[in-house]
Scaffold this active site. Structure first.
Site, PDB file in Angstrom:
ATOM      1  N   CYS A 199       0.869  -1.187   0.000  1.00 52.87           N
ATOM      2  CA  CYS A 199       0.000   0.000   0.000  1.00 52.87           C
ATOM      3  C   CYS A 199       0.900   1.229   0.000  1.00 52.87           C
ATOM      4  O   CYS A 199       2.093   1.118  -0.283  1.00 52.87           O
ATOM      5  CB  CYS A 199      -0.963  -0.023   1.183  1.00 52.87           C
ATOM      6  SG  CYS A 199      -0.159   0.014   2.795  1.00 52.87           S
ATOM      7  N   THR A 200       0.360   2.396   0.313  1.00 54.61           N
ATOM      8  CA  THR A 200       1.130   3.640   0.194  1.00 54.61           C
ATOM      9  C   THR A 200       2.346   3.683   1.125  1.00 54.61           C
ATOM     10  O   THR A 200       3.463   3.889   0.695  1.00 54.61           O
ATOM     11  CB  THR A 200       0.223   4.857   0.513  1.00 54.61           C
ATOM     12  OG1 THR A 200      -1.010   4.670  -0.147  1.00 54.61           O
ATOM     13  CG2 THR A 200       0.876   6.159   0.098  1.00 54.61           C
TER      14      THR A 200
END
Ligand code: ZN
Ligand code: ZN
Length: 343
Positions: A199-200
């Protein structure tokens, strides 16, 4: 004692300009047991306001999730402050590659139920029983393995402008939705395949990996520090970069370019483009991808009707909005029937 931000975004922007100092944009998170989130929140606000920190920070009983900027010259002071808090000692700081003086314009420290809104009942599984953390080198190896399934744990508008080659990018609006969809689609692989996720900045995978282990997946891996840290390691260690495009971020920059490839298209004309904007009609504010030509011809709006509204005076717009609930809550990010080229 001032416990809340008092300057407007505009006032802050001009102060930052006057100061002319370099600012760092960074993020971190930590799961911990915080007994009194309100008290901890006030403690952070007082200390960080004084260090000229700006950003959006969530504090909950389960921990802290922080995205912020600060003057580069205050970094050491900020770091010692973190190290003096037992559960933040040596916490991994994700430092942005592209810096923008105005990535944040206010200091907002909020008490929330959760640090990531996940819609999960935490009693059902142990968030500490997480997947194996891997660095960029190991991650690159793993995703070459034919026995690996690579999953993007972000929402559709994030993965749209950039993702890892070969990743499954669920077409979801929320983290909760992706958890269910991935579990349903991959259930026959619980024993055999490597489930590798990213994810980020890593925080969503922290929960997701624990969730999938709880659901019976045996080989669960997560990219340590997310795309932000991956990009940093790839650059420093001169590794092959398997990410394509931009990393969507949750501040005024909206994204960081990781590689030159443009993997998405303008939602209005279909040509290659990966610039997110918000519709200039304040009552709409739809997040979508718009190229420069369309921005020009549409006056930065998502539709003809928004263009007409945005052309009205402030008073006329206000009158139109009267009695209508805030449409930001009605419109979904990046989704609207007016966006002909949204894939
Ligand atoms: Zn266009
Ligand atoms: Zn609009």
């Amino acid at each position: 004692m001032q416990l809340y931000n008092k300057l407007s975004a505009k006032e802050r922007a001009s102060l930052i300009e006057q100061a002319g100092e370099d600012r760092l944009t960074l993020s971190f998170y930590a799961y911990a047991k915080i007994g009194n989130p309100q008290l901890f929140r006030n403690y952070l606000f007082l200390a960080w306001d004084q260090m000229e920190v700006l950003g959006r920070i969530y504090v909950a009983h389960e921990g802290i999730n922080a995205q912020l900027s600060l003057p580069a010259t205050r970094f050491d002071e900020f770091k010692s402050f973190l190290d003096s808090t037992y559960f933040l000692e040596n916490v991994r700081l994700n430092i942005a590659i592209e810096h923008d003086l105005k990535s944040f314009l206010k200091l907002k420290v909020k008490v929330r139920d959760k640090i990531v809104s996940d819609g999960l009942n935490d009693e059902t599984f142990d968030v500490r029983n997480k997947g194996v953390h891997v660095d960029a080198i190991k991650f690159n190896e793993l995703i070459e393995d034919p026995n690996t399934i690579l999953v993007d744990m972000r929402n559709h508008y994030e993965s749209e402008i950039g993702h890892f080659q070969g990743a499954i990018t669920p077409d979801v609006d929320t983290f909760r939705d992706s958890l269910d969809i991935i579990e349903r689609d991959l259930k026959e692989h619980k024993e055999g395949k490597n489930l590798v996720m990213y994810c980020t900045g890593g925080i969503r995978c922290e929960k997701a990996s624990a969730y999938y282990k709880h659901k019976g997946f045996k080989k669960v891996f997560q990219l340590e520090g997310g795309i932000i840290e991956y990009a940093r390691q790839v650059e420093n260690l001169k590794l092959e970069n398997k990410f394509k495009g931009k990393n969507f971020v949750f501040d005024h920059r909206r994204s960081e370019r990781i590689t030159e490839e443009v993997v998405s298209n303008c939602h209005q004309c279909g040509k290659a483009c990966d610039t997110h904007v918000n519709c200039a009609n304040e009552a709409c504010h739809l997040l979508f991808i718009q190229c420069e030509e369309c921005a020009k011809s549409m006056n930065d709006c998502c539709s003809i009707s928004c263009k007409e509204i945005a052309a009205l005076s402030f008073e006329e717009q206000k009158a139109l909005r009267k009695g209508i609930p805030n449409s930001n809550k009605i419109f979904k990010k990046g989704r609207s029937p007016v966006l002909k080229f949204k894939q």
